[in-house]
Design a protein around this motif. Structure first.
Motif, PDB file in Angstrom:
ATOM      1  N   MET A   1      16.057  57.768  32.098  1.00 11.80           N
ATOM      2  CA  MET A   1      17.420  57.330  31.839  1.00 11.80           C
ATOM      3  C   MET A   1      17.483  56.568  30.525  1.00 11.80           C
ATOM      4  O   MET A   1      16.561  55.875  30.163  1.00 11.80           O
TER       5      MET A   1
ATOM      6  N   ARG B   1      14.736  65.601  36.702  1.00 19.87           N
ATOM      7  CA  ARG B   1      16.000  65.114  36.131  1.00 19.87           C
ATOM      8  C   ARG B   1      16.694  64.212  37.150  1.00 19.87           C
ATOM      9  O   ARG B   1      16.335  64.212  38.328  1.00 19.87           O
ATOM     10  N   ASN B   2      17.702  63.475  36.706  1.00 21.33           N
ATOM     11  CA  ASN B   2      18.469  62.606  37.614  1.00 21.33           C
ATOM     12  C   ASN B   2      19.802  63.265  37.975  1.00 21.33           C
ATOM     13  O   ASN B   2      20.497  63.769  37.085  1.00 21.33           O
ATOM     14  N   TYR B   3      20.146  63.241  39.237  1.00 27.29           N
ATOM     15  CA  TYR B   3      21.462  63.766  39.664  1.00 27.29           C
ATOM     16  C   TYR B   3      22.061  62.857  40.736  1.00 27.29           C
ATOM     17  O   TYR B   3      21.383  61.986  41.289  1.00 27.29           O
ATOM     18  N   SER B   4      23.365  63.039  40.970  1.00 23.68           N
ATOM     19  CA  SER B   4      24.110  62.174  41.893  1.00 23.68           C
ATOM     20  C   SER B   4      24.483  62.948  43.148  1.00 23.68           C
ATOM     21  O   SER B   4      24.613  64.173  43.112  1.00 23.68           O
TER      22      SER B   4
ATOM     23  N   ASP C   1      26.759  68.370  42.023  1.00 22.05           N
ATOM     24  CA  ASP C   1      27.581  69.036  41.008  1.00 22.05           C
ATOM     25  C   ASP C   1      26.885  68.945  39.658  1.00 22.05           C
ATOM     26  O   ASP C   1      26.764  67.856  39.081  1.00 22.05           O
TER      27      ASP C   1
ATOM     28  N   VAL D   1      26.695  69.720  35.685  1.00 25.09           N
ATOM     29  CA  VAL D   1      27.425  70.125  34.482  1.00 25.09           C
ATOM     30  C   VAL D   1      26.665  71.295  33.871  1.00 25.09           C
ATOM     31  O   VAL D   1      25.446  71.226  33.695  1.00 25.09           O
TER      32      VAL D   1
ATOM     33  N   HIS E   1      25.875  73.078  30.687  1.00 31.26           N
ATOM     34  CA  HIS E   1      25.967  72.933  29.221  1.00 31.26           C
ATOM     35  C   HIS E   1      25.059  73.994  28.625  1.00 31.26           C
ATOM     36  O   HIS E   1      23.979  74.237  29.134  1.00 31.26           O
TER      37      HIS E   1
ATOM     38  N   PRO F   1      16.892  72.931  31.243  1.00 31.02           N
ATOM     39  CA  PRO F   1      16.316  73.564  32.433  1.00 31.02           C
ATOM     40  C   PRO F   1      17.090  73.279  33.728  1.00 31.02           C
ATOM     41  O   PRO F   1      17.222  74.178  34.577  1.00 31.02           O
ATOM     42  N   ALA F   2      17.615  72.072  33.885  1.00 32.16           N
ATOM     43  CA  ALA F   2      18.338  71.777  35.133  1.00 32.16           C
ATOM     44  C   ALA F   2      19.662  72.534  35.162  1.00 32.16           C
ATOM     45  O   ALA F   2      20.039  73.119  36.189  1.00 32.16           O
ATOM     46  N   ALA F   3      20.368  72.546  34.017  1.00 33.60           N
ATOM     47  CA  ALA F   3      21.645  73.268  33.965  1.00 33.60           C
ATOM     48  C   ALA F   3      21.393  74.766  34.183  1.00 33.60           C
ATOM     49  O   ALA F   3      22.170  75.439  34.873  1.00 33.60           O
TER      50      ALA F   3
ATOM     51  N   TRP G   1      22.859  60.717  29.757  1.00 36.47           N
ATOM     52  CA  TRP G   1      22.177  61.701  28.913  1.00 36.47           C
ATOM     53  C   TRP G   1      22.392  61.314  27.465  1.00 36.47           C
ATOM     54  O   TRP G   1      23.214  60.433  27.167  1.00 36.47           O
ATOM     55  N   ARG G   2      21.598  61.949  26.582  1.00 33.80           N
ATOM     56  CA  ARG G   2      21.725  61.626  25.152  1.00 33.80           C
ATOM     57  C   ARG G   2      21.917  62.886  24.352  1.00 33.80           C
ATOM     58  O   ARG G   2      21.101  63.822  24.467  1.00 33.80           O
TER      59      ARG G   2
ATOM     60  N   GLY H   1      21.605  65.715  21.944  1.00 32.82           N
ATOM     61  CA  GLY H   1      20.510  66.183  21.088  1.00 32.82           C
ATOM     62  C   GLY H   1      19.132  65.835  21.603  1.00 32.82           C
ATOM     63  O   GLY H   1      18.131  66.118  20.947  1.00 32.82           O
ATOM     64  N   LYS H   2      19.044  65.238  22.803  1.00 36.77           N
ATOM     65  CA  LYS H   2      17.731  64.832  23.302  1.00 36.77           C
ATOM     66  C   LYS H   2      17.555  65.319  24.736  1.00 36.77           C
ATOM     67  O   LYS H   2      18.388  64.993  25.591  1.00 36.77           O
TER      68      LYS H   2
ATOM     69  N   HIS I   1      15.943  65.322  28.457  1.00 39.04           N
ATOM     70  CA  HIS I   1      15.624  64.162  29.291  1.00 39.04           C
ATOM     71  C   HIS I   1      14.225  63.622  28.986  1.00 39.04           C
ATOM     72  O   HIS I   1      13.297  64.379  28.872  1.00 39.04           O
TER      73      HIS I   1
HETATM   74  C1  LIG Z   1      21.700  58.189  37.407  1.00 38.33           C
HETATM   75  C2  LIG Z   1      22.102  59.546  36.822  1.00 38.33           C
HETATM   76  C3  LIG Z   1      22.912  60.409  37.544  1.00 38.33           C
HETATM   77  C4  LIG Z   1      23.297  61.646  36.996  1.00 38.33           C
HETATM   78  N1  LIG Z   1      24.100  62.485  37.729  1.00 38.33           N
HETATM   79  C5  LIG Z   1      24.460  63.689  37.221  1.00 38.33           C
HETATM   80  C6  LIG Z   1      25.249  64.616  37.985  1.00 38.33           C
HETATM   81  O1  LIG Z   1      25.570  64.371  39.155  1.00 38.33           O
HETATM   82  N2  LIG Z   1      25.607  65.786  37.387  1.00 38.33           N
HETATM   83  C7  LIG Z   1      25.232  66.110  36.098  1.00 38.33           C
HETATM   84  O2  LIG Z   1      25.565  67.197  35.616  1.00 38.33           O
HETATM   85  N3  LIG Z   1      24.451  65.267  35.373  1.00 38.33           N
HETATM   86  C8  LIG Z   1      24.057  64.083  35.904  1.00 38.33           C
HETATM   87  N4  LIG Z   1      23.265  63.246  35.177  1.00 38.33           N
HETATM   88  C9  LIG Z   1      22.887  63.660  33.821  1.00 38.33           C
HETATM   89  C10 LIG Z   1      21.696  64.646  33.800  1.00 38.33           C
HETATM   90  O3  LIG Z   1      20.558  64.014  34.342  1.00 38.33           O
HETATM   91  C11 LIG Z   1      21.428  65.050  32.337  1.00 38.33           C
HETATM   92  O4  LIG Z   1      22.550  65.695  31.798  1.00 38.33           O
HETATM   93  C12 LIG Z   1      20.181  65.891  32.180  1.00 38.33           C
HETATM   94  O5  LIG Z   1      19.685  65.673  30.893  1.00 38.33           O
HETATM   95  C13 LIG Z   1      20.424  67.391  32.369  1.00 38.33           C
HETATM   96  O6  LIG Z   1      19.189  68.048  32.291  1.00 38.33           O
HETATM   97  P1  LIG Z   1      19.004  69.472  31.608  1.00 38.33           P
HETATM   98  O7  LIG Z   1      17.639  69.930  31.996  1.00 38.33           O
HETATM   99  O8  LIG Z   1      20.165  70.336  31.935  1.00 38.33           O
HETATM  100  O9  LIG Z   1      19.066  69.192  30.046  1.00 38.33           O
HETATM  101  P2  LIG Z   1      17.931  68.455  29.144  1.00 38.33           P
HETATM  102  O10 LIG Z   1      16.697  69.286  29.067  1.00 38.33           O
HETATM  103  O11 LIG Z   1      17.753  67.051  29.610  1.00 38.33           O
HETATM  104  O12 LIG Z   1      18.626  68.448  27.712  1.00 38.33           O
HETATM  105  C14 LIG Z   1      18.669  69.631  26.885  1.00 38.33           C
HETATM  106  C15 LIG Z   1      19.781  69.457  25.848  1.00 38.33           C
HETATM  107  O13 LIG Z   1      21.037  69.437  26.525  1.00 38.33           O
HETATM  108  C16 LIG Z   1      21.765  68.245  26.202  1.00 38.33           C
HETATM  109  N5  LIG Z   1      22.462  67.794  27.427  1.00 38.33           N
HETATM  110  C17 LIG Z   1      21.925  67.194  28.531  1.00 38.33           C
HETATM  111  N6  LIG Z   1      22.888  66.932  29.428  1.00 38.33           N
HETATM  112  C18 LIG Z   1      24.054  67.359  28.894  1.00 38.33           C
HETATM  113  C19 LIG Z   1      25.402  67.359  29.335  1.00 38.33           C
HETATM  114  N7  LIG Z   1      25.785  66.854  30.537  1.00 38.33           N
HETATM  115  N8  LIG Z   1      26.353  67.900  28.504  1.00 38.33           N
HETATM  116  C20 LIG Z   1      26.027  68.421  27.287  1.00 38.33           C
HETATM  117  N9  LIG Z   1      24.748  68.442  26.817  1.00 38.33           N
HETATM  118  C21 LIG Z   1      23.785  67.928  27.601  1.00 38.33           C
HETATM  119  C22 LIG Z   1      20.720  67.250  25.712  1.00 38.33           C
HETATM  120  O14 LIG Z   1      21.291  66.350  24.792  1.00 38.33           O
HETATM  121  C23 LIG Z   1      19.682  68.161  25.058  1.00 38.33           C
HETATM  122  O15 LIG Z   1      20.054  68.443  23.719  1.00 38.33           O
HETATM  123  C24 LIG Z   1      22.853  62.016  35.701  1.00 38.33           C
HETATM  124  C25 LIG Z   1      22.021  61.143  34.988  1.00 38.33           C
HETATM  125  C26 LIG Z   1      21.650  59.924  35.526  1.00 38.33           C
HETATM  126  C27 LIG Z   1      20.754  58.994  34.744  1.00 38.33           C
END
Ligand SMILES: Cc1cc2nc3c(=O)[nH]c(=O)nc-3n(C[C@H](O)[C@H](O)[C@H](O)COP(=O)(O)OP(=O)(O)OC[C@H]3O[C@@H](n4cnc5c(N)ncnc54)[C@H](O)[C@@H]3O)c2cc1C
Length: 276
Positions: A1, A93-96, A113, A115, A117, A127-129, A270-271, A273-274, A276
């Motif tokens: 986080m 990854r973190n989810y709710s 749920d 997102v 992206h 990877p999570a999306a 989330w950040r 361009g970065k 997790h």
């Molecule tokens: C306590 C907590 C609870 C959370 N609950 C939820 C939830 O219920 N649902 C949910 O969708 N997310 C939730 N998140 C956010 C989620 O953990 C991040 O978005 C996570 O990075 C998604 O992983 P990824 O593998 O898809 O992308 P990553 O591999 O982490 O990132 C790849 C790229 O995608 C970008 N990216 C990541 N997330 C987003 C986004 N949301 N929109 C646009 N670009 C993005 C990054 O900046 C990076 O460039 C939560 C985070 C925390 C800390």
């Protein structure tokens, strides 16, 4: 986080053990959201806390398994997890919790749920999306409960909730769990008006959906909206989550306006361009 104070003040789960679950179903609920319903396996041991309860989610990489993930996440077990070969290491990854139903047709059910992206098809999704776009009934996932972060001082009955779409599920959980006499406002930024959801909430808490324009960075529209709100005369609990610059900027704004730090919960979900 990313930057946050939710972990320190959270309501901790009674026990946090690894629960292995499976995908019961997946549904595209709106243009930018996939709802994955988990159940089976260890779901009977999941204890719902309401509010913004979140968990660590482990999903296997294609061809990989969940065999070597830690049963508890300590600094040591996390280091060990990181020593697993990258090719086979499960994604973490973190989810709710979006919803928990103790009495689904096949036992308790947990909705998550995600997102969406980028796109799983062209490899631009995280990877999570990507998993949330493609997972199928019976696929394995594991969770480690982290508890709930929304934990105001007892006397505060007024709340301001601010989130981008990554915090929609958490905001929905908070709204559904608040005592009925709570007053205040929730500002939720979404990429498209079709991503709006019906939310259970106390009558005195207004929900404002902010649809961002294509040229606006995530979180900035919700930030502008929250900064434009007059600071209420009576004390309130401010809770803000989303792309890192939203919670850090809004917290700074509130602190500058005299809101006591202990009345603010913030978390970078989330950040930009970065990974997790
Ligand atoms: C306590 C907590 C609870 C959370 N609950 C939820 C939830 O219920 N649902 C949910 O969708 N997310 C939730 N998140 C956010 C989620 O953990 C991040 O978005 C996570 O990075 C998604 O992983 P990824 O593998 O898809 O992308 P990553 O591999 O982490 O990132 C790849 C790229 O995608 C970008 N990216 C990541 N997330 C987003 C986004 N949301 N929109 C646009 N670009 C993005 C990054 O900046 C990076 O460039 C939560 C985070 C925390 C800390």
């Amino acid at each position: 986080m990313a930057r946050q104070n939710l972990t320190a003040r959270r309501i901790k789960p009674e026990r946090s053990e690894l629960l292995t679950l499976e995908v019961l179903r997946r549904e595209r609920i709106s243009p930018h959201f996939s709802r994955v319903t988990l159940g089976g396996g260890d779901i009977d041991r999941f204890v719902p806390l309401g509010f913004d309860q979140w968990f660590r989610l482990f999903i296997p990489v294609p061809g990989g398994s969940l065999d070597r993930i830690p049963a508890k996440l300590t600094a040591l077990s996390y280091m060990k997890y990181l020593t697993i070969d990258k090719e086979t290491r499960p994604v973490l990854r973190n989810y709710s919790v979006r919803a928990f139903r103790p009495d689904g047709p096949r036992g308790p059910e947990l909705d998550v749920d995600f997102v969406l992206h980028g796109s799983a098809a062209d490899g631009t999704a995280g990877p999570a999306a990507a998993w949330a776009e493609t997972c199928a009934e019976g696929d394995a996932a594991a969770i480690l409960d982290e508890g709930a972060g929304y934990n105001p001082p007892p006397s505060l009955a007024r709340t301001i909730l601010v989130a981008d779409e990554s915090g929609l599920a958490a905001t929905a959980g908070v709204l559904a769990s608040l005592p009925p006499e709570t007053t205040g406002r929730a500002i939720i930024e979404i990429p498209s008006s079709e991503d709006e959801q019906r939310l259970d909430r106390p009558e005195g808490v207004e929900v404002e959906w902010v649809v961002r324009t294509a040229d606006s960075a995530p979180g900035q529209a919700a930030l502008a909206c929250a900064q434009a709100l007059p600071i209420p005369d009576e004390p309130f609990y401010g809770w803000v989550v989303g792309e890192q610059s939203l919670p850090t900027s809004l917290r700074r704004h509130w602190v500058k306006a005299g809101v006591p730090k202990e009345n603010i919960a913030f978390c970078g979900y989330w950040r930009a361009g970065k990974a997790h």
